[in-house]
Each structure stands twice: as structure tokens, then as C-alpha cells.
Enzyme design. Structure first.
Site, PDB file in Angstrom:
ATOM      1  N   ALA A 112       0.923  -1.199   0.011  1.00 25.83           N
ATOM      2  CA  ALA A 112       0.000  -0.090  -0.148  1.00 25.83           C
ATOM      3  C   ALA A 112       0.815   1.190   0.182  1.00 25.83           C
ATOM      4  O   ALA A 112       2.024   1.202   0.034  1.00 25.83           O
ATOM      5  CB  ALA A 112      -0.905   0.071   1.091  1.00 25.83           C
ATOM      6  N   HIS A 113       0.198   2.386  -0.052  1.00 25.28           N
ATOM      7  CA  HIS A 113       0.744   3.681  -0.174  1.00 25.28           C
ATOM      8  C   HIS A 113       1.713   4.042   1.034  1.00 25.28           C
ATOM      9  O   HIS A 113       1.244   3.548   2.049  1.00 25.28           O
ATOM     10  CB  HIS A 113      -0.014   4.929  -0.524  1.00 25.28           C
ATOM     11  CG  HIS A 113      -1.255   5.003   0.502  1.00 25.28           C
ATOM     12  ND1 HIS A 113      -1.970   6.075  -0.033  1.00 25.28           N
ATOM     13  CD2 HIS A 113      -1.588   4.455   1.529  1.00 25.28           C
ATOM     14  CE1 HIS A 113      -3.144   5.752   1.050  1.00 25.28           C
ATOM     15  NE2 HIS A 113      -2.937   4.752   1.810  1.00 25.28           N
TER      16      HIS A 113
END
Lengths: 366, 366, 366
Positions: B254-255
Site C-alpha cells: 500500500a501507499h
């Protein structure tokens, strides 16, 4: 370019003819004209429907369908209700199979070859079968072989020396790496990758050194792989998916795995390296299987389970670690009671202490 | 276009030469001619094999291989059996590493540049290195930079201003979005996506408002990402995968995640936003890690575990919530006994009640 | 071809103007010049930041940012510390929403149409809107419809008769099969597949017979799907994702699923066939939901949970099988104590046996 299944149809057929097709028996109007097939809730007058799941039996009383496929031996009461509502019935042994035949009757389209798009790129020495449908932006590398009547949708990549059998249907953006063998009538959905390198590294002094993955993948006849599936090539030797096995979306199949015939692998399951599945194995959604195991023929594994040891043939298991499915159901039923059990044990300890004290007192007294 | 690893080889070498390559010691015929490397079961006369897993030791007695790589200190009995079967042995410190070198010896091919296909599409201001292999249907957007000896297979997309380091190998249908930085010798398998928007929304009155994801991704040197992996770009700042880390298929990153050096992330694991992994962390298959955590250097997480809090360096944990792996093994061993435990507690309650009644009676009697 | 968000900006604005934009109140220098937005740790002088997570409050004391967005009602002490450090503050009701507006202020770019690449391939009878951005190697099949201002990145496939609404943004290597309906302002990230065949087979005598999947998919306005998501077309009827729902990477959505409005489906979750989610449902990462269920409006399911029965509206559940989240927390807290509990039960049994023997002896004695 229009060789895919037509989603609507202008066909008309008498109910009796459909019943004959599925070896069923009509209860109601044999000469009813049937114009299509639809879900219980969506069906309109003139259409035939079926009961997919006993959960939806109540929907039948509201259906606008003119006919419905049901299992022989369904309750007479249900048949009576349908008769009252002027819904004709076709009784069959296997309603789901009959339904699949009826859908096919209304929707299957004969294959029509589209030819080879001038926007495809085909390498030297590629052997092309006849009656192909090769769409724009397909790349076929040197010395690959494509069987008769194969469809390759846009963005598909076929690696060097890879062989694709007859009548395969390969959807957009599929990648099949070099030296892979795909059987006949195989269906591969979009985004699926076959023959990527297995996850193999020799770790030395904390660094991971790649082990070249020089094996291959064999996908046998009548296999279907869903969308965004990954099938790694073997380190040495081959990864194998045998005849008739069906794999759902986002499944991971690691290097050197062997999957038997007619298995069902549901979405997001993962099978680790070198594990072997017998025929007719079913892995439910999000199951994980560790490497180097043998899963016996006909074994079934419940959703989200983690298989960490060999499974004998015919077992139905669940949980992580897996246990017989019925036992797992009892464990799961007991689990929410765990905090209460802990409390009960503490109370029992206190009561026993109290009893011990009473007895000790008595001993002292006596 | 044929710059990939050759899967067969006509090389011949004396066993002594291979032993020297892997710093091993020959037990048997030093002048044996070795023609290839294969798995224990698949190897034919003239080939060398190795023991990948102690589970397969019994296969060794049936191998047709002419030589086998084994660990120094393996049982003399095994060596004796192999001697009897005329299988020569190479003893090494690290058989798996030695094996990786032998596979490389037989199968590695020097890189040969294929040039730039006229069917690739290259935007304005792109800086191209030398000795490239850019296949058909590759799109490189404006102002991207491609290092020397990079291979871009068909269907690969390189976004605007993205930089790809030297000697990268990028398989078909990979997407690398804009303004991403990829280091040297990075391998990206098919279907992998780098730089997709992170999952960031500000919810207000029940509606989810997109937070523009304006950060980037940095993938350092010698990283390998499997097939259909997703690595989101940061909301602000960057998502980072550090040098030497290897990621298996279908993993979600994920980011704003930071993954340390030389980690191993096995298939279908997922790491939520802003979590940081130290160096040498191992996440087994289907592990989930929640966001905003710190996973210490060298921590190891067992398959399907759910990590919901920070992990100290060097810990080996399993379960959901995670606990020390050995404790988890004991919990898992106890779990199938849970319904029985509940029953036992009920019986204990009855027995105690009976005892209490007896004592009460006695009290009353006395 | 450069119509994506610019990742840097030369904009300058006074703090007061930003505060007005987000309906906030300045504590500090209203005339401060703000040049950009960045994370707490990465921000440089002149930039504004925000507090994403209370976990990072300590980072605020070290930030080099000139201003920070905070929630009204944050501790006076924190405000004091920031004042001392000469960091101006903007107080707002909803800091995360305000932040999203500020990011958009600095980074949003007006849409600029790039036109239709001569390297795209567009079938007969396709209806094209105006101001399009159709990149190289896009294939649009016969009779598809593309709304105004749609962006189709390279490698995208749009199937026959599929309709794409206005202002959609479709990233590279997305596959949208035939006869699908995509609403307005939909964002689809790379590698995502919409309309692949559902996993439907009628098994007869051990063989799996494909049920043609002749339904479709409807994706409503303002939906965003992450990278490598799979959405299967319905067997009959349609799979539906309703307005405003956001789906993270690697999620599986099976045939005939209906997802309500404004749901959040986090990475690697999977929803089995025919299950219906109400509005505002949240599924955390790696959740699995079995088929034919109804998940009520506003229900929330914790990470890695397995949902095996209908959920009422507003419930927050976790575990497999799911239970109320607070109960699940207690069960998880008790779980590591399970081996100890088993031991305690054995000890209690022994103690009770001892007590029984004492009493029996007494009975015998008396």
C-alpha cells in the site's frame, strides 16, 4: 471482430423440445413457446428459469417466468403452487446441469474465425494453425505454435517456443511466457500470467541469490483459469495443471505444483511450491496450502483454511491447522465461549479451594 | 527476439570443475562428464541433481542422476548408499546455494540486445540508454529515462518522467506509472503494477472524497517483484522497496509502505499503508499487516497471520493476533480440544456441585 | 501526452486563503506564504502539513513545515508547542477532508484532451465522445460507446457494445469485456479486469461443465477500482457496483454480486457469488464473504474475517465465523491462554478426584 457469445437471442422453442434436450419431463403446457432463459427474479413471461439454491424457493412464487426447471422429487406442494400460478415445470435429475444445457442452447454461438489482424506482431518461425482469430496488439514470439481455431485477444503475449492447442480462447492481456505447453480447449481469462519465474532464492550471508527457473508449465486440455491468476514455471521440471481443472480469479500456483484432473480451485487460494493435488480436489476461496504436500484425491478444503500437512483422499477439512470439517464446526461454535470458559475455570478454582478449606477444617476438627 | 534464458544446453563439464565452481569436495569420480542439471526424480544419467528438502531423501536411492550435491556432514550411510549406486557426490557447505550456481552455469545466457522495435511507441524527450531490447507494443511516455541494457517486453507501459535503471528485465504487460524510480537489475514479472493510486479517501457525510495521491514509488537495486503484484504510490512522499528485497506473486504493497533490504514477501501477502519493515523481514504467504506499524529487522511472520501491532526485531510470530510462533503452535495444538474442554468444564461444575451438596448435607447432619 | 496530475507545483498562496478554502481558522501568521503540501516528516519550510494519525503527534515537534492543519479541540498544549516552534496552525472540523482539499488545490490539473492516437485500434460502429485521450495500443471493439473526456491509457481493451461514461480515467492494461456498462467519472487502475466469466460449472459424473456466463456488469458513477481487481460478469442478469463505492487492489468480486453505494472494500478481500452488500459497508483487508448472503447497510467487517452468514445493518464484526467485534477482541485476548486453560482443567480434575476420594473415605469411615 465478433466471435464471442451473443448475450441475447431471437430463438424460440417449444417447452417439450427443451425438456427433450435435458431429458426432463414436462408438468404443464408442453407446447409453450420459450423465448429465453433468465434468473428467477429477472425472468419475463415467455422465459424459462431454474432454482439455483433452495434459499430462493420463495422467489419462485413471484416469478414472471413461464417455466421453471426443478429437481425430480421436489415437494408436490411447490409443484401445486406453480401450477396455480400457470408456471410450467420441467422435472430433471440434475437441474443445474440441465440449466447449463438450456443456457448453452439459447446463447452458444458457433465459432467464426476473424483472421489475423495486421496489427498483430508475429515472430519468425511461428507455426500458425488455420481459422485463427488473432486480434490487434497480440505478440507471438519466435517458433511458437498456435493450433487451429485459437482466439488471441488484444494484448496477449505468447512466448518463444510456446505451444497453444486447438480451440483455445485467450482473453485480453494474458501473458504466456516461453516454452509453455497449453492443451486444447483451454480458456484463459484476462490478466492471467503463465510461466512467470518461481519464487526461488538461495540465501547466503543475508543476500537472496536468484535460482534461475529453467522448468516449464503444462496446462492440459479443457482447463479454465480465471482472471489475474498466476502460474509459475518450475525451477526444474514442470508445473502441471491437469485435464478439466477449473481455477477461479486471483489464484496463485507456485513452481513445481501438480494439480490433478477435474479440480476446482476457488478465488484467491494459493498453493505453495511442489505441492501435489490429486484428482477432484476442491479448495475453497482464500485457502493456503504450504509447500511439498500431497493432497489426496477428492479432498475438500473449507474457505480460508491453511493446509500444513498431507491430506488423505476424500477428507473434508477446515481451519488452520486443518481438522475434519465437522470437528472444525464444533470448534468454531465453541470459540466465542472462550472468555466465558476462562471465567468458569477461575470460578471452579475458587470453589475447589473453598471445598478444600472446608475439608481441611473438618480434618483439623475431627 | 530471443534474449531470455535458454532452457536447454549442450554444455559438458567434468564433475571436478563443477565442484571447484561451488567450492565443494568430490566423493566419487572427479572426471565424470556432467551434461546438465535436473530434479532428483527427473534427472537422467549424465546429469547432476541436489537434495532440496530432507523429505525427498528416499528419492535419492532411485535417482538416475550421475551426481548429487549434498551438505557436508550428511549421514555417512547416505553417502554409502550413493557410492553403491555409483552416484558421485559433491559435498558443500550450502547445497542450495551451490545448486543455484550450477543451474546458472548450465542455463545463464549472456544478454543480447534486440534493439528497439518499430512497433514500440516512444514519447518526446525520452532518454534511451544503449543496448536496449524494446519489444513491440511497448509505450514509453514523455521524458522517461531507460538505462542501458534494459529489456521491456510487449505491453509494458512506462509513465511520464519515470526512470528505469540499467539491466532491468521487465516482462510483458507490466505497468509502471508516472514519476517512479526503478533501480538497477530490477526484475518485474508480468501483470505487476507500480505506482497506482493509494487507497486514500476523506469520508464526509457518508461520501468518500479522493485524496490525490501525489507521492511516488522507489524500487531500489536488485529487487524482484513477482507477477500481478501491486505497489501503490504514496499519498505524499514515497513508497519504498529497498535493495535486494524479493516479492512473490499477487502481493499488495500500500501507499507509503517502506520495505527494508533483503526482505522476502511471499505470495498473496498484503501490507497496509505507512507500515515500515526493517531489513531481512520474512512475511509468509497470505499474511496481512495493518497500517502504521513498525516490523523490526529480521522478524518472521507465519503464513496467514494477521499482524496488528509493532513487532520487535528478530521475533518469529504467527496467528491473528500474532504471538510467538512456539506459543502459537501450542495454541493451535490445543484448539481442536476446545469443545471437549467446554464439556469437561461442565462436568467439573456438576462434580463440584455434587461435592458441595454432600458437604452441605454433612454440615446439616453434623 | 501529459494529462495526469502534476506532482510538483509552483503555486503560492497565503495561509489565510487556504484557511478560507477549508473553512478553517488560522492560529498564527495569516499572511504566511505557503508553497506546497507535504507529510509531517518530509515537509520543508514554506509547506503546510497535517496530522494523519494521532500516532505521529510526536513528529509534529520536529516538523520543518511552516503550517499544519489540525482538528478544532486539539490539546492547547500542542498548540502552544507549535506556537513556540513558529508553526502556524489551521483549525478545522475535519482535518483529513481539509487536507484532501489542500492537496487538490496544489496538485489538481485541469483535464487536457490528447486526442486519439493513430496507434489505437477502433472497431466498426464505435461511438466516440469529444475531447478524448486515447493512447497507443488501445483496442475498442465494434459498437462500443466512449463518453466525452474519457482517458484510455495504453493496453486498455474495451469489448464489443461496452459503454464508458463521461470523464472516466482508465489506466494502462485494463480489460473491460463485452456489453459492460461503466458510469461517469469512474477510475479504473491498471491490470483490473471487468466482465470476466463467473466461476460457474455444473458437475456431472465428476466433470465440470461450463455454464455460459451470459450476464453483464454495471459499474455506477464515481466508483474507483484499484489495480488488478477482478469483477466477474453475471451468469444471468448483472453484477453491480453502485455509485461512489471504492475498491482497493487485488479484490475479487464474483458473478451476480451487488455492492451498495459508498462502500469501501479494502485490498485482497473477496466476495462470493450472488452476495449483496448494502450501502456504506466496509470490508477490511483480506476479508472473505461466502456466496448468497445479505450484508446490511453500514456493516463493518474486520481484517481477514470470514463472513458465513447474513449480517444485520450497522454491525461491526470480526473473526471466522464472525462475531461482534468487541466479543472477538475478548476471544482473541483469551486465545493465547488456551494451552494454560487445558492444563488448569486437568489440574482441577485431579483436585476434584482427590476431594471425592477424601469424601468417599470419610463416607466409608462414618
Amino acid at each position: 471482430m465478433a466471435n464471442k457469445v451473443e448475450l441475447s437471442s431471437n430463438m424460440e422453442v417449444r417447452l417439450k423440445q427443451l425438456a427433450d434436450l435435458v431429458k426432463g419431463e414436462v408438468r404443464g403446457e408442453t407446447q409453450l413457446v420459450i423465448t429465453g432463459v433468465a434468473g428467477v427474479r429477472e425472468a419475463r413471461p415467455g422465459e424459462i428459469t431454474f432454482l439455483a439454491n433452495p434459499k430462493y424457493v420463495s422467489d419462485l412464487s413471484n416469478t414472471r417466468a413461464s417455466a421453471v426447471v426443478l429437481a425430480r422429487g421436489c415437494p408436490e406442494e411447490l409443484l401445486h403452487t406453480l401450477e396455480t400460478g400457470k408456471v410450467s415445470v420441467v422435472l430433471v435429475e440434475e437441474p443445474y446441469f440441465a440449466f447449463s444445457q438450456i443456457v448453452r442452447f439459447f446463447h452458444a454461438q458457433p465459432y467464426r474465425p476473424l483472421g489475423i489482424s495486421p496489427l498483430a506482431s508475429i515472430g519468425k518461425g511461428v507455426k500458425l494453425g488455420k481459422d485463427l482469430s488473432i486480434h490487434p496488439f497480440v505478440r507471438i514470439e519466435e517458433h511458437a505454435q498456435i493450433g487451429d481455431r485459437v482466439t488471441l485477444y488484444p494484448g496477449t503475449f505468447i512466448g518463444e517456443e510456446t505451444e497453444i492447442g486447438e480451440d483455445c480462447l485467450i482473453y485480453p492481456n494474458v501473458t504466456i511466457r516461453e516454452k509453455i505447453r497449453i492443451g486444447k480447449r483451454v480458456i484463459l481469462h484476462s490478466g492471467t500470467v503463465i510461466g512467470s519465474d518461481g519464487f526461488g532464492f538461495a540465501t547466503r550471508e543475508g543476500k537472496h541469490h536468484k535460482i534461475l527457473q529453467v522448468g516449464t508449465v503444462e496446462v492440459e486440455d479443457d482447463v479454465e483459469l480465471g482472471a489475474n491468476v498466476t502460474v509459475d514455471r518450475a525451477a526444474l521440471g514442470k508445473t502441471v495443471i491437469k485435464r478439466g481443472t477449473k481455477v477461479d480469479n486471483l489464484v496463485q500456483i507456485a513452481h513445481n505444483v501438480v494439480i490433478g484432473e477435474d479440480c476446482l480451485i476457488v478465488a484467491q487460494a494459493g498453493i505453495s511450491g511442489s505441492t501435489e493435488l490429486g484428482h477432484h480436489v476442491i479448495l475453497a476461496g482464500q485457502v493456503g496450502v504450504v509447500g511439498h504436500l500431497k493432497i489426496g484425491e477428492g479432498a475438500r478444503v473449507g474457505a480460508q483454511s491453511g493446509v500444513a500437512q498431507d491430506l488423505p483422499s476424500g477428507e473434508t477439512v477446515s481451519g488452520s491447522p486443518t481438522m475434519p470439517h465437522r470437528k472444525w464446526l464444533r470448534v468454531q461454535a465453541a470459540l466465542p465461549g472462550l472468555p466465558e470458559m476462562r471465567k468458569q475455570i477461575r470460578e471452579l478454582e475458587k470453589k475447589i479451594q473453598a471445598l478444600e478449606e472446608i475439608l481441611n477444617r473438618k480434618e483439623g476438627n475431627s
